[in-house]
Design an enzyme around this catalytic site. Structure first.
Site, PDB file in Angstrom:
ATOM      1  N   LYS A   1     -11.456   4.869   2.770  1.00  0.00           N
ATOM      2  CA  LYS A   1     -10.036   4.033   2.028  1.00  0.00           C
ATOM      3  C   LYS A   1     -11.308   3.348   1.009  1.00  0.00           C
ATOM      4  O   LYS A   1     -11.593   1.947   1.601  1.00  0.00           O
ATOM      5  CB  LYS A   1      -9.387   3.688   2.812  1.00  0.00           C
ATOM      6  CG  LYS A   1      -8.214   2.265   1.803  1.00  0.00           C
ATOM      7  CD  LYS A   1      -7.676   1.540   2.982  1.00  0.00           C
ATOM      8  CE  LYS A   1      -6.071   2.012   3.387  1.00  0.00           C
ATOM      9  NZ  LYS A   1      -5.300   0.809   4.517  1.00  0.00           N
TER      10      LYS A   1
ATOM     11  N   GLU B   1       0.665  -1.958  -0.329  1.00  0.00           N
ATOM     12  CA  GLU B   1       0.097   0.005  -0.010  1.00  0.00           C
ATOM     13  C   GLU B   1       0.559   1.266  -0.114  1.00  0.00           C
ATOM     14  O   GLU B   1       0.869   2.327  -0.341  1.00  0.00           O
ATOM     15  CB  GLU B   1      -1.155   0.013   1.186  1.00  0.00           C
ATOM     16  CG  GLU B   1      -1.519  -1.017   1.377  1.00  0.00           C
ATOM     17  CD  GLU B   1      -2.386  -0.961   2.807  1.00  0.00           C
ATOM     18  OE1 GLU B   1      -3.990  -0.357   2.774  1.00  0.00           O
ATOM     19  OE2 GLU B   1      -2.656  -0.865   3.838  1.00  0.00           O
TER      20      GLU B   1
END
Length: 114
Positions: free
Chosen positions: A93, A16
Protein backbone atom coordinates in the site's frame (compact mmCIF):
# COMPACT_ATOMS: atom_id res chain seq x y z
CA UNK A 1 4.92 -11.21 -11.74
CA UNK A 2 6.47 -8.08 -10.34
CA UNK A 3 4.80 -4.83 -9.35
CA UNK A 4 1.27 -5.51 -10.57
CA UNK A 5 -0.76 -2.38 -9.88
CA UNK A 6 -4.44 -2.20 -9.07
CA UNK A 7 -6.90 0.41 -7.84
CA UNK A 8 -8.97 -1.10 -5.05
CA UNK A 9 -10.99 -0.42 -1.89
CA UNK A 10 -9.20 -1.91 1.12
CA UNK A 11 -8.40 -0.37 4.49
CA UNK A 12 -9.51 0.24 8.04
CA UNK A 13 -10.68 3.79 7.42
CA UNK A 14 -14.09 4.32 5.79
CA UNK A 15 -12.48 6.84 3.43
CA UNK A 16 -10.05 4.23 2.13
CA UNK A 17 -12.85 1.80 1.42
CA UNK A 18 -15.02 4.48 -0.18
CA UNK A 19 -12.45 6.38 -2.24
CA UNK A 20 -10.03 3.54 -2.95
CA UNK A 21 -6.31 3.69 -3.57
CA UNK A 22 -3.48 1.99 -5.41
CA UNK A 23 -2.10 -1.39 -4.35
CA UNK A 24 0.95 -3.18 -5.71
CA UNK A 25 1.50 -6.94 -5.73
CA UNK A 26 4.56 -9.10 -6.40
CA UNK A 27 4.06 -12.83 -6.90
CA UNK A 28 6.92 -15.33 -7.06
CA UNK A 29 5.83 -18.87 -7.95
CA UNK A 30 8.14 -21.86 -7.45
CA UNK A 31 7.62 -25.43 -8.50
CA UNK A 32 8.94 -28.21 -10.68
CA UNK A 33 8.60 -26.70 -14.12
CA UNK A 34 11.33 -28.87 -15.71
CA UNK A 35 8.97 -30.88 -17.95
CA UNK A 36 7.53 -27.75 -19.52
CA UNK A 37 10.92 -26.11 -19.88
CA UNK A 38 12.51 -29.19 -21.50
CA UNK A 39 9.65 -29.69 -23.92
CA UNK A 40 9.11 -25.97 -24.55
CA UNK A 41 5.43 -26.68 -23.95
CA UNK A 42 3.51 -23.78 -22.37
CA UNK A 43 0.68 -26.17 -21.42
CA UNK A 44 3.03 -27.75 -18.84
CA UNK A 45 3.88 -24.41 -17.20
CA UNK A 46 1.99 -21.83 -15.16
CA UNK A 47 0.14 -19.39 -17.42
CA UNK A 48 1.21 -15.85 -16.44
CA UNK A 49 -1.99 -14.30 -17.79
CA UNK A 50 -4.10 -16.64 -15.63
CA UNK A 51 -1.93 -15.81 -12.60
CA UNK A 52 -2.43 -12.09 -13.20
CA UNK A 53 -6.19 -12.56 -13.60
CA UNK A 54 -6.41 -14.56 -10.36
CA UNK A 55 -4.62 -11.80 -8.45
CA UNK A 56 -6.65 -9.02 -10.10
CA UNK A 57 -9.92 -10.78 -9.31
CA UNK A 58 -9.17 -10.86 -5.59
CA UNK A 59 -7.64 -7.38 -5.33
CA UNK A 60 -10.35 -5.57 -7.27
CA UNK A 61 -13.30 -7.88 -6.61
CA UNK A 62 -13.26 -8.04 -2.82
CA UNK A 63 -12.72 -5.64 0.05
CA UNK A 64 -10.62 -6.21 3.18
CA UNK A 65 -9.82 -4.17 6.26
CA UNK A 66 -6.26 -5.50 6.45
CA UNK A 67 -3.52 -5.83 3.86
CA UNK A 68 -2.63 -9.10 5.59
CA UNK A 69 -6.12 -10.48 4.89
CA UNK A 70 -5.86 -9.37 1.27
CA UNK A 71 -2.51 -11.16 0.94
CA UNK A 72 -3.89 -14.37 2.47
CA UNK A 73 -6.86 -14.39 0.11
CA UNK A 74 -4.65 -13.82 -2.95
CA UNK A 75 -2.34 -16.64 -1.88
CA UNK A 76 -5.26 -18.99 -1.23
CA UNK A 77 -6.86 -18.24 -4.58
CA UNK A 78 -3.63 -18.65 -6.55
CA UNK A 79 -2.68 -21.76 -4.58
CA UNK A 80 -5.99 -23.48 -5.22
CA UNK A 81 -5.80 -22.77 -8.96
CA UNK A 82 -2.16 -23.67 -9.59
CA UNK A 83 -1.16 -26.32 -7.01
CA UNK A 84 1.30 -27.86 -6.53
CA UNK A 85 3.28 -24.64 -6.07
CA UNK A 86 5.15 -22.63 -3.51
CA UNK A 87 4.67 -18.90 -3.58
CA UNK A 88 6.00 -15.73 -2.10
CA UNK A 89 3.58 -12.84 -2.20
CA UNK A 90 4.15 -9.19 -1.38
CA UNK A 91 1.31 -6.68 -1.18
CA UNK A 92 2.12 -2.98 -0.92
CA UNK A 93 0.00 0.00 0.00
CA UNK A 94 2.21 2.83 -1.29
CA UNK A 95 0.19 5.70 0.15
CA UNK A 96 -1.41 4.72 3.46
CA UNK A 97 -3.36 7.53 5.14
CA UNK A 98 -0.86 8.25 7.89
CA UNK A 99 0.68 11.53 8.94
CA UNK A 100 4.20 10.22 8.33
CA UNK A 101 6.81 10.21 5.58
CA UNK A 102 7.76 6.78 4.26
CA UNK A 103 7.38 4.71 1.10
CA UNK A 104 4.31 2.79 2.23
CA UNK A 105 3.59 -0.53 3.90
CA UNK A 106 4.37 -3.99 2.61
CA UNK A 107 3.26 -7.44 3.74
CA UNK A 108 5.12 -10.55 2.62
CA UNK A 109 3.88 -14.11 3.04
CA UNK A 110 5.17 -17.49 1.88
CA UNK A 111 2.86 -20.44 1.36
CA UNK A 112 3.00 -23.97 -0.09
CA UNK A 113 0.10 -25.67 -1.83
CA UNK A 114 0.06 -29.38 -2.65
Amino acid sequence: LKNMRFFAHHGLNPEERELGQRFEVDLVVSGDFAAGARSDDPQKLVDYARLYDAVREVVTGQSFNLVEALAEQIASSVGSLFAPIDLTLRVRKPNPPLDAHFDGIEVEIQRSYE
